[in-house]
Design an enzyme around this catalytic site. Structure first.
Site, short mmCIF file in Angstrom:
data_model
loop_
_atom_site.label_atom_id
_atom_site.label_comp_id
_atom_site.label_asym_id
_atom_site.label_seq_id
_atom_site.Cartn_x
_atom_site.Cartn_y
_atom_site.Cartn_z
N MET A 262 0.84 -1.20 0.00
CA MET A 262 0.00 0.00 0.00
C MET A 262 0.87 1.25 0.00
O MET A 262 0.37 2.36 0.26
CB MET A 262 -0.94 0.00 1.20
CG MET A 262 -1.90 -1.19 1.17
SD MET A 262 -3.45 -0.91 2.05
CE MET A 262 -2.84 -0.60 3.70
N MET B 273 8.49 -2.39 11.92
CA MET B 273 8.29 -1.32 10.94
C MET B 273 6.87 -1.37 10.39
O MET B 273 6.34 -2.45 10.13
CB MET B 273 9.30 -1.43 9.81
CG MET B 273 10.68 -1.07 10.26
SD MET B 273 11.80 -0.87 8.86
CE MET B 273 13.30 -0.55 9.77
N HIS C 192 9.09 -3.49 3.63
CA HIS C 192 8.70 -3.69 2.23
C HIS C 192 9.93 -4.03 1.38
O HIS C 192 9.89 -4.92 0.53
CB HIS C 192 8.07 -2.41 1.65
CG HIS C 192 6.81 -1.97 2.32
ND1 HIS C 192 6.73 -0.82 3.06
CD2 HIS C 192 5.56 -2.51 2.34
CE1 HIS C 192 5.48 -0.65 3.49
NE2 HIS C 192 4.76 -1.66 3.09
N GLN D 116 5.74 -11.50 7.43
CA GLN D 116 5.24 -12.18 8.65
C GLN D 116 4.59 -11.17 9.61
O GLN D 116 3.78 -11.52 10.44
CB GLN D 116 6.41 -12.91 9.33
CG GLN D 116 6.09 -13.58 10.65
CD GLN D 116 5.06 -14.69 10.53
OE1 GLN D 116 4.87 -15.26 9.45
NE2 GLN D 116 4.37 -14.98 11.62
P1 AMP Z 1 1.37 -2.92 3.47
O1 AMP Z 1 1.96 -1.86 2.59
O2 AMP Z 1 1.30 -2.53 4.92
O3 AMP Z 1 0.10 -3.50 2.93
O4 AMP Z 1 2.42 -4.12 3.46
C1 AMP Z 1 2.83 -4.71 2.25
C2 AMP Z 1 3.62 -5.96 2.56
O5 AMP Z 1 4.76 -5.63 3.36
C3 AMP Z 1 2.81 -6.99 3.36
O6 AMP Z 1 3.12 -8.29 2.89
C4 AMP Z 1 3.32 -6.79 4.76
O7 AMP Z 1 3.20 -7.93 5.57
C5 AMP Z 1 4.78 -6.46 4.50
N1 AMP Z 1 5.35 -5.76 5.64
C6 AMP Z 1 4.87 -4.65 6.26
N2 AMP Z 1 5.64 -4.32 7.32
C7 AMP Z 1 6.64 -5.24 7.37
C8 AMP Z 1 7.75 -5.45 8.24
N3 AMP Z 1 8.00 -4.65 9.27
N4 AMP Z 1 8.56 -6.50 7.99
C9 AMP Z 1 8.31 -7.33 6.94
N5 AMP Z 1 7.29 -7.18 6.09
C10 AMP Z 1 6.45 -6.16 6.30
#
Ligand code: AMP
Length: 277
Positions: A27, A182, A34, A146
């Site tokens: 997102m 994060m 990410h 995760q």
């Molecule tokens: P989002 O932009 O929040 O929808 O996240 C996109 C992807 O990044 C999803 O697969 C999340 O699980 C992953 N993600 C978000 N924060 C972290 C993090 N701190 N460590 C690893 N992966 C993450």
């Protein structure tokens, strides 16, 4: 790196990809969590694609959709620096044109508990958008964090149940130096809240510590975690869970792989975190 805004243009670019394609859906408002997914995709595939789309259907009516942080130029610079080949950044009208009427809904315990219980409709929105993205991007492998443990389980379930021809890879949670997981939402935290937000990772560390000293009673560990979180005046517990890591059923005894997860409100910001024990 090509930045593509429409489904038709992405399909055209996809046709020109030779070999395997690794895909990282996001997102936006990217951070190192990410980027760890992008790096894994880069290492494991001939070609790398990421998407940036703040998906309205996974937000509840009183959630933070309108104020969700966005910075496309910064995101693109970060993706470029990691060697991303294709970025899909559609508008809402490209993903949900007038008359859109089809949803993917994973039913049962995987979506009934935890985030599913706290955020009605959330996983229906996630399942629908991820299915659409998989159909558009046609990845060989898709990478998830995760950090969103339940989301990763739900996506694996969709891929298995709908016979999708791709591999789902889940990468470890990336943390700040002091332990805070994060998250794009960390930007909401004021200085005092940023400090208070450490109760999430601290309570997980406490659980790990108790478990490694031989405590196997799940309720005693939950209780210790709750006490620690309640000692922080700015924090309000949404849930603290110790569940079977594959079914998400709450455990009485830590006698199999367990997902220790929690959601906590710090000020107005809802944060989640988890570990596997
Ligand atoms: P989002 O932009 O929040 O929808 O996240 C996109 C992807 O990044 C999803 O697969 C999340 O699980 C992953 N993600 C978000 N924060 C972290 C993090 N701190 N460590 C690893 N992966 C993450």
């Amino acid at each position: 790196m090509r930045v593509i805004k429409t489904v038709a243009d992405f399909r055209e670019a996809r046709r020109q990809v030779a070999g395997s394609l690794g895909f990282v859906p996001t997102m936006g408002y990217l951070h190192d969590g990410h980027l760890s997914l992008v790096r894994a995709a880069r290492a494991g595939n001939d070609c790398v694609s990421a998407s940036i789309f703040v998906n309205p259907t996974q937000f509840g009516p009183n959630e933070d959709l309108s104020r969700y942080p966005r910075d496309l130029e910064r995101d693109l610079a970060m993706l470029r620096a990691e060697g991303t080949d294709l970025v899909f950044a559609p508008g809402v009208e490209d993903m949900y044109p007038q008359g859109f009427a089809t949803h993917v809904d994973v039913t049962g315990p995987l979506t009934a508990r935890l985030e599913g219980a706290a955020r009605p409709g959330h996983f229906k929105g996630v399942a629908t958008v991820v299915t659409k993205l998989f159909n558009i991007v046609q990845p060989t492998r898709a990478y998830f964090g995760q950090k969103d443990a339940q989301q990763a389980l739900v996506i694996k379930k969709i891929v298995a149940d709908l016979d999708m021809n791709l591999e789902v890879i889940v990468m470890p949670t990336v943390r700040e130096e002091d332990g805070l997981a994060m998250s794009s939402r960390n930007v909401y935290l004021k200085a005092k809240e940023r400090e208070a937000a450490l109760v999430l990772s601290r309570s997980l560390a406490l659980a790990r510590d108790k478990w490694s000293r031989g405590e196997k009673d799940a309720e005693r560990i939950r209780e210790d975690m709750r006490k620690l979180i309640e000692s922080e005046p700015l924090a309000k517990i949404d849930y603290v869970s110790i569940a079977d890591a594959s079914t998400l059923e709450e455990l009485e005894t830590l006698d199999k792989l367990a997902l220790i997860s929690l959601a906590v409100r710090v000020g107005n910001t809802r944060l989640i975190d988890n570990i596997l024990l």
